[in-house]
Design an enzyme around this catalytic site. Structure first.
Site, PDB file in Angstrom:
ATOM      1  N   GLY A 153      34.480  54.155 -42.793  1.00 35.95           N
ATOM      2  CA  GLY A 153      34.991  54.143 -41.419  1.00 35.95           C
ATOM      3  C   GLY A 153      35.822  52.921 -41.096  1.00 35.95           C
ATOM      4  CD  GLU A 169      34.017  57.771 -46.605  1.00 33.56           C
ATOM      5  OE1 GLU A 169      34.609  57.479 -47.666  1.00 33.56           O
ATOM      6  OE2 GLU A 169      34.348  57.319 -45.499  1.00 33.56           O
ATOM      7  CB  ALA A 199      29.581  55.387 -40.057  1.00 34.96           C
TER       8      ALA A 199
END
Ligand SMILES: *[C@@H]1O[C@H](CO)[C@@H](O)[C@H](O)[C@H]1NC(C)=O
Length: 289
Positions: free
Chosen positions: A139, A162, A91
């Site tokens: 993502g 992440e 993302a």
């Protein structure tokens, strides 16, 4: 007076029209095309300069394209690809860095990103990786896992980094990866930021097939989708639904679900045709009924 006014009004209106056309003709974030056989819809992420970085506007277009293919009776299988360089980067971090909890919660941030996982027809995902090392992270990896059969380049890279941003995966990474590669390897990727390539992804069960770096992953994915497209649609959709149930249901419930769907298929014309053709040593003609 009237004579000079007329062309200038026409010219002004033409200019206005051109300006309107230009402002509404933003580059689509998703491209769609039909394979030569007409049976496979190829859906391609289209933000090449941003390595197909994922965003809500991109998912809006992707979800719409997926739903359209799912509802089109001509389409028997779907290929999801990012092109032959990259599948999708994670993302857009700049877009989310100032987000607050209340806004994320009220608007169900990432809630719409899982739609691909609810499509009925089989999806073959094509994960390229030619000369690109920072893709399919976060993502991108989560979206790839929403495909039913994943094909990847040996040069593809998968990761869930992440934790390096102080967060965890939010698009299914912790849940789907665990189902596909097991707890310990998922923890290695989610907690220790381990990245793997296409060969390892296939060894671990994340990918079904690996394609050499110089070959087109999208073409390979289309070949597999065309193979699926040769079979009856009811059995293909039932097979997908039942395999996916394995990741959601306890074993006894899953076995019961499989048996019920198996029994239900004896109410279809395709079962009668498939078995009659086998007995008569001829090719079946599927009616999708
Ligand atoms: C993939 O990773 C494995 C293990 O780290 C390594 O042995 C192999 O050479 C890598 N393959 C490619 C194509 O980079």
């Amino acid at each position: 007076m009237l004579v000079t006014l007329r062309p200038s009004v026409a010219a002004r209106s033409a200019l206005k029209q051109a300006a309107r056309a230009m402002s509404t003709q933003a580059e689509p974030l998703v491209l769609t095309r039909r394979s030569d056989s007409g049976k496979v819809e190829i859906i391609q992420l289209n933000r090449p300069k941003a390595l197909n970085a994922l965003s809500s506007p991109l998912f809006n277009e992707l979800n719409a394209a997926m739903e359209k293919a799912d509802n089109d009776p001509e389409v028997r299988a779907i290929v999801l690809t990012g092109g032959d360089k990259v599948f999708a980067a994670g993302a857009d971090i700049k877009e989310m860095k100032d987000k607050e909890f209340a806004d994320a919660y009220k608007n169900n941030f990432l809630g719409t990103w899982g739609k691909v996982g609810t499509i009925k027809k089989p999806i073959v995902g094509a994960v390229a990786g030619y000369a690109v090392t920072n893709a399919q992270l976060g993502g991108g990896c989560e979206l790839a896992m929403m495909a039913d059969i994943l094909i990847c380049s040996e040069k593809a890279t998968f990761g869930q980094p992440e934790i390096t941003l102080g967060i965890i995966p939010g698009g299914g990474g912790t849940q789907r990866l665990t189902g596909l590669i097991g707890k310990s390897r998922t923890m290695d990727m989610v907690l220790a930021n381990r990245k793997i390539n296409g060969t390892e992804a296939a060894q671990w069960g994340l990918c079904a097939r690996v394609v050499p770096a110089e070959q087109s992953v999208t073409e390979e994915a289309v070949k597999i989708a065309e193979q699926i497209a040769k079979f009856g649609q009811v059995a293909a959709i039932a097979g997908k639904e039942t395999v996916n149930a394995a990741l959601e249901l306890p074993l006894q419930e899953g076995l019961r679900f499989e048996r019920r769907i198996f029994q239900a298929l004896f109410a279809t014309k395709d079962q009668k045709e498939g078995m009659a053709a086998f007995a008569e040593k001829r090719k079946p003609t599927w009616s999708d009924n």
